[in-house]
Design a protein around this motif. Structure first.
Motif, short mmCIF file in Angstrom:
data_model
loop_
_atom_site.label_atom_id
_atom_site.label_comp_id
_atom_site.label_asym_id
_atom_site.label_seq_id
_atom_site.Cartn_x
_atom_site.Cartn_y
_atom_site.Cartn_z
N GLU A 213 44.37 20.97 8.18
CA GLU A 213 43.46 19.85 8.36
C GLU A 213 43.70 18.84 7.23
O GLU A 213 44.03 19.21 6.11
N ASP A 214 43.52 17.56 7.55
CA ASP A 214 43.70 16.55 6.51
C ASP A 214 42.65 16.74 5.42
O ASP A 214 41.59 17.33 5.66
N THR A 217 38.92 16.03 5.99
CA THR A 217 38.28 16.95 6.93
C THR A 217 38.05 18.30 6.28
O THR A 217 37.00 18.93 6.48
N ARG A 220 35.20 18.81 1.37
CA ARG A 220 34.03 17.94 1.30
C ARG A 220 33.00 18.50 0.31
O ARG A 220 31.92 18.92 0.71
N ASN A 225 29.73 20.48 6.29
CA ASN A 225 30.92 20.87 7.08
C ASN A 225 32.19 20.95 6.24
O ASN A 225 33.29 20.68 6.73
N THR A 226 32.05 21.34 4.98
CA THR A 226 33.24 21.53 4.16
C THR A 226 33.93 22.85 4.51
O THR A 226 33.27 23.84 4.85
#
Length: 397
Positions: A213-214, A217, A220, A225-226
């Motif tokens: 994932e980048d 994304t 975080r 949603n990390t």
């Protein structure tokens, strides 16, 4: 100053130690200005590289150091990166008026794994056989010996390692040397060039790193949603002295603790991480209410987020602004604390607090990208595998 019983010299007060020179090699490029431009531009250093995944036929987001440096400084990137970071930091300090003549200069090098890629080639490509001079370049003592010889430094020189808190631990080791009167100045270097497919595989399997994932994304910190961190590389050098009129920042103090709980997992009570922050404040001689910035370890893992939110609330009553850099620079493993200390020091000098942009619902104190600096110290917290915690407190000059 008071006499030092070990050396017969004069012990330096800790609050006189300042960062006077900075050198950086990172996924953004070979030089500290590439780091600063990357942080201000708000784009991650990582990009998609081939050769990752179970069959080595997949791409992964990694903040690797691009090929560069002088091959004379090492067959692999590790030795070259050490030399370039060191040379840049020394030249930077000299441009600010630092002179080594008549001063005892030491070198502490913090790292975790050493030259992973070159050791792999040594065994798998070269069958364990090389010319002795090429074999010696593999040893962690060699890059720092080369720097000591080149610049004529005669103070102590050694490697230290404390997993991902190594950068902070290197700074605190330098501070102890100065407080003991062993040195006048210290070149503190921290290097990690281990974002190889072999290493990433295991961190992904442990649920800490994310390669598919980048970075925005995946990572975080202090946001919803990390998933975890993007693996990255860096070599950072900081010249520490009291002999420059206009340094980047002062090092006020710090502390180290260990969870003594698990080789990977964080103690869920967070007792020793909290104690580390509290002891750092005591060592620096400041109150929690004076701290303006909390520079998070900020890996974006759930364990790290929970621990640092607890520190922020318990120790600081959620007062300081929170800065998080790993969505941008990536998790540089053993060099992670050092590259973030360099960013804080540059922030003080340039009046802009560096932080990653917010991409999801976030803690109310988390800064959203570059923000004008306010007065006040920064507590830089770092956490490493094996329960290693280390905090350093920095302040503007």
């Amino acid at each position: 100053m008071t006499p030092d019983v070990l050396t017969g010299g004069m012990a330096h007060p800790l609050d006189s130690m300042s960062i006077a020179g900075i050198g950086v090699v990172s996924g953004y490029g070979w030089g500290r200005e590439f780091l600063w431009q990357g942080l201000m531009g708000g784009k991650p250093a990582a990009r998609l590289y081939p050769g990752y995944g179970p069959g080595r036929d997949e791409h992964a987001w990694v903040g690797r150091i691009a090929d560069g440096g002088d091959p004379a400084d090492g067959t692999g990137l590790f030795g070259r990166a050490v030399h370039v970071a060191a040379t840049e930091a020394i030249a930077d300090a000299q441009a600010r008026g630092w002179r080594r003549e008549g001063r005892t200069v030491g070198l502490v090098h913090a790292f975790t794994l050493g030259d992973v890629a070159d050791w792999r080639d040594f065994y798998l490509r070269d069958g364990g056989h090389r010319r002795s001079r090429d074999y010696l370049r593999l040893l962690p003592s060699t890059p720092i010996s080369v720097v000591m010889q080149e610049f004529g430094f005669h103070g102590p020189a050694m490697n230290v390692s404390a997993a991902c808190s190594s950068g902070n631990v290197g700074l605190l080791t330098a501070a102890m040397w100065r407080a003991a009167g062993l040195v006048d100045d210290v070149l503190c270097i921290t290097t990690d060039v281990s974002a190889t497919p072999d290493m990433l595989e295991h961190f992904v399997n442990m649920g800490a790193a994310v390669g598919d994932e980048d970075p925005f994304t995946a990572c975080r910190p202090f946001q919803e949603n990390t998933l975890g961190f993007t693996m990255a590389e860096a070599s950072v050098a900081l010249l520490l002295t009291d002999a420059v009129a206009s340094p980047y920042a002062r090092v006020l103090g710090g502390a180290m603790t260990n969870d003594a709980f698990h080789v990977v997992s964080v103690d869920p009570t967070h007792a020793q991480i909290i104690a580390c922050a509290e002891r750092a404040l005591t060592n620096a001689g400041i109150d929690a209410a004076e701290v303006a910035y909390f520079n998070a370890h900020g890996t974006g893992t759930r364990q790290c987020d929970a621990a640092e939110r607890d520190v922020l609330t318990t120790v600081f009553d959620d007062r300081p602004a929170v800065t998080a850099l790993k969505p941008l620079v990536g998790h540089c493993q053993g060099a992670s604390a050092a590259i973030e200390v360099a960013a804080v020091a540059l922030s003080y000098e340039r009046g802009i607090a560096a932080s990653a942009p917010i991409v999801a619902p976030a803690h109310p104190r988390l800064l959203n990208g570059p923000t004008p600096m306010i007065d006040g110290p920064t507590l830089k917290l770092s956490m490493g595998m094996g329960g290693n915690n280390a905090a350093v407190i920095l302040a503007q000059v």
